[in-house]
Design an enzyme around this catalytic site. Structure first.
Site, short mmCIF file in Angstrom:
data_model
loop_
_atom_site.label_atom_id
_atom_site.label_comp_id
_atom_site.label_asym_id
_atom_site.label_seq_id
_atom_site.Cartn_x
_atom_site.Cartn_y
_atom_site.Cartn_z
N CYS A 43 53.54 42.39 46.76
CA CYS A 43 52.88 40.96 46.88
C CYS A 43 53.78 40.31 48.11
CB CYS A 43 52.98 40.22 45.89
SG CYS A 43 52.33 38.46 45.98
N CYS A 48 49.84 40.75 49.44
CA CYS A 48 49.24 39.24 49.41
C CYS A 48 49.68 38.01 50.29
CB CYS A 48 49.41 38.50 48.06
SG CYS A 48 49.50 39.55 46.75
N LYS A 51 49.47 39.19 54.36
CA LYS A 51 47.83 39.15 54.36
C LYS A 51 47.42 37.99 54.69
CE LYS A 51 45.58 38.58 51.07
NZ LYS A 51 44.95 39.56 50.07
N TYR A 178 39.22 46.02 48.48
CA TYR A 178 39.87 44.77 48.60
C TYR A 178 40.63 44.66 50.10
CZ TYR A 178 40.02 42.93 43.92
OH TYR A 178 39.76 42.33 42.63
N GLU A 182 39.47 42.90 53.60
CA GLU A 182 40.25 41.72 53.96
C GLU A 182 40.64 42.17 55.44
OE1 GLU A 182 43.08 41.44 51.07
OE2 GLU A 182 41.89 40.05 49.76
N HIS A 437 30.42 14.44 45.90
CA HIS A 437 29.66 14.55 47.09
C HIS A 437 30.38 13.95 48.38
CE1 HIS A 437 25.90 14.70 49.13
NE2 HIS A 437 26.12 13.80 49.63
N GLU A 442 30.23 20.83 44.86
CA GLU A 442 29.32 20.18 44.08
C GLU A 442 28.12 21.01 43.62
OE1 GLU A 442 27.09 16.94 45.90
OE2 GLU A 442 27.30 17.68 47.64
#
Ligand code: NDP
Length: 448
Positions: A43, A48, A51, A178, A182, A437, A442
């Site tokens: 990681c 992670c 990346k 993945y 990516e 909003h 939303e």
């Protein structure tokens, strides 16, 4: 009770191992961690973290273009791969330092050597030193798989991609999961000509089909090339250093870099686990029970090496639960239901709970609510990219059993919404919540 050098010896200083070390030490255990490479694991060092930083870097390409539509006079900009690469790698160094100081501040001994299991309570270090421990934790992670084809050695994996000397003009990315999606986004934004090579027809198996289709559609629109049902035959290195990827049928593709993103295999080779009777499954992953205990009473395993869910937050949870169970007097399991996940593709994809197909298989009646919209920012930017949010509801109970999204900031939005799905809230709970909003999020409370 026989005496041991340590209460706990952990092999592997990645996300799972470091969390287990810290928590076990805080419960009063004497702990050592053996790590042959760098502290932080996949990681932090080659996954992670670097990346995500590359993704931020790559996003500027689009942001700078869009900025002109928002009135900014942006001159022609140059991109320097080396600057991005070196800044990212410097941040990795910084984080590794933080991980080391965490171990240090918890009096965890860091042993910079490869360790091999020699029995239920013993390991041997590469230097020949033998160590004994009441418990051993295997947290050695996983390693990229490279398909066995002629010339595969000319390709690279996610281990090497962060260290390239230049941004490739042309890159072939093998796989549709993945890492492939990516890096396709990253290199496309940075100006590379990207060809994704997939052995089947599906990208991102496991994600909702409509969301995957939308990613494919946007990726094609952006200019990423796809080869589906492509069986690679070989990679040849040309005299000018370029690579020629040949297929069983169809034209070859010439590229500067071939990146294999074809899954990751648990790191158990040569670990000596057989000496302690630790059972592995067919894929070489360590088999564990609900408490991460292996078939050997004194040996546990957490993280990618167990191949349960190859995600950093799961390794961390498994490491923490192990330490609480064994050293904290708090026997507890990790909950694998409703784990949110995201692919930091361009745009990103995120999901939690059941996909529409899974829900239709598992539940009696299912209701689907969807919002297919063009985010406000994309409209003004003249960017014809639509977001898609999808809610899967158990029609009998009104309970929301899945949420799936593709669009800007989808992972950020989904993390918060995943709390509601995990808590078992119903569609009417979403409806009862007033919209914030104007926002993209939303849409989740306005689904009709
Ligand atoms: P994935 O399992 O996501 O995808 C592997 C891809 O490679 C699939 O498309 C698969 O095809 C294909 N493939 C497998 N074997 C071969 C082969 N021999 N020849 C050609 N294609 C092949 O793996 P990744 O390597 O992308 O990532 C590894 C793991 O790391 C992921 O499972 C994920 O858990 C984790 N990860 C998580 C990230 C995140 O959370 N954002 C980011 C990066 C990695 P097919 O579908 O046909 O099997």
């Amino acid at each position: 009770m026989p005496s041991h050098d340590y209460d706990l010896l952990i092999i592997g200083a990645g996300s799972g191992g470091v969390r287990a070390a810290r928590v076990a030490a805080s419960h009063g255990a004497t702990v050592a961690v053996a790590e042959e490479y760098r502290v932080g694991g996949t990681c932090v060092i080659r996954g992670c973290v670097p990346k995500k930083l590359l993704i931020y870097g790559a996003h500027f390409a689009e942001d700078l273009k869009d900025a002109r539509r928002f009135g900014w006079d942006v001159p022609e900009c140059d991109f320097e791969w080396i600057t991005l690469r070196d800044n990212v790698l410097a941040d990795v160094d910084r984080l590794e330092g933080l991980y080391k100081s965490t171990l240090d501040s918890h009096q965890v001994e860091l042993i910079h050597e490869r360790a091999t299991v020699t029995g239920p309570h013993s390991v041997q270090l590469a230097s020949g030193r033998d160590i004994s421990a009441r418990y051993i934790l295997i947290a050695t992670g996983a390693w990229p798989i490279v398909p066995e084809i002629e010339g595969a050695e000319h390709g690279i994996t996610s281990n090497e991609v962060f260290h390239l000397d230049s941004c490739p003009g042309r890159i072939v990315i093998v796989g549709g999961g993945y890492i492939a999606n990516e890096f396709a986004g990253i290199f496309h934004q940075l100006g590379s000509h990207v060809t994704m090579v997939n052995r089947g027809t599906d990208l991102l198996r496991g994600y909702d089909a409509q969301i995957r289709d939308r990613l494919l559609q946007i990726s094609i629109m952006k200019g990423i090339n796809f080869r589906f049902n492509a069986k690679m035959e070989m990679i040849e290195k040309n005299t000018d250093g370029t690579l020629c990827v040949r297929f069983e049928s169809g034209d070859p593709v010439v590229a500067d870099i071939v990146l294999f993103a074809t899954g990751r295999r648990p790191n158990t080779d040569g670990l000596g686990l057989e000496s302690a009777g630790v059972v592995l499954n067919k894929t070489g992953a360590v088999e564990v029970d609900d408490y991460s205990r292996t078939s050997c009473e004194s040996i546990y395993a957490v993280g990618d090496v167990t191949d349960r869910l190859q995600l950093t937050p799961m390794a961390i949870r498994e490491g923490h639960a192990f330490a609480d169970t064994v050293f904290g007097g708090n026997r507890r399991k990790v909950d694998y239901r409703c784990v949110p996940s995201a692919v930091f593709s361009h745009p990103p994809v995120a999901g939690v709970g059941l996909t529409e197909a899974q829900a239709r298989n598992q539940l009696g009646a299912v209701k689907i609510y969807a919002s297919d919209f063009r985010p406000m920012k994309n409209v003004l930017a003249g960017r014809d990219e639509r977001a898609l949010y999808k809610m899967v509801v158990d029609a009998t109970t009104d309970r929301v059993v899945g949420l799936h999204m593709i669009g800007p900031d989808a992972p950020e939005i989904l993390q918060a919404a995943a709390v509601a799905v995990k808590a078992g809230l119903a569609k009417h709970d979403f409806d009862d919540t007033v919209a914030l909003h104007p926002s993209m999020a939303e849409e989740l409370v306005l689904l009709r």
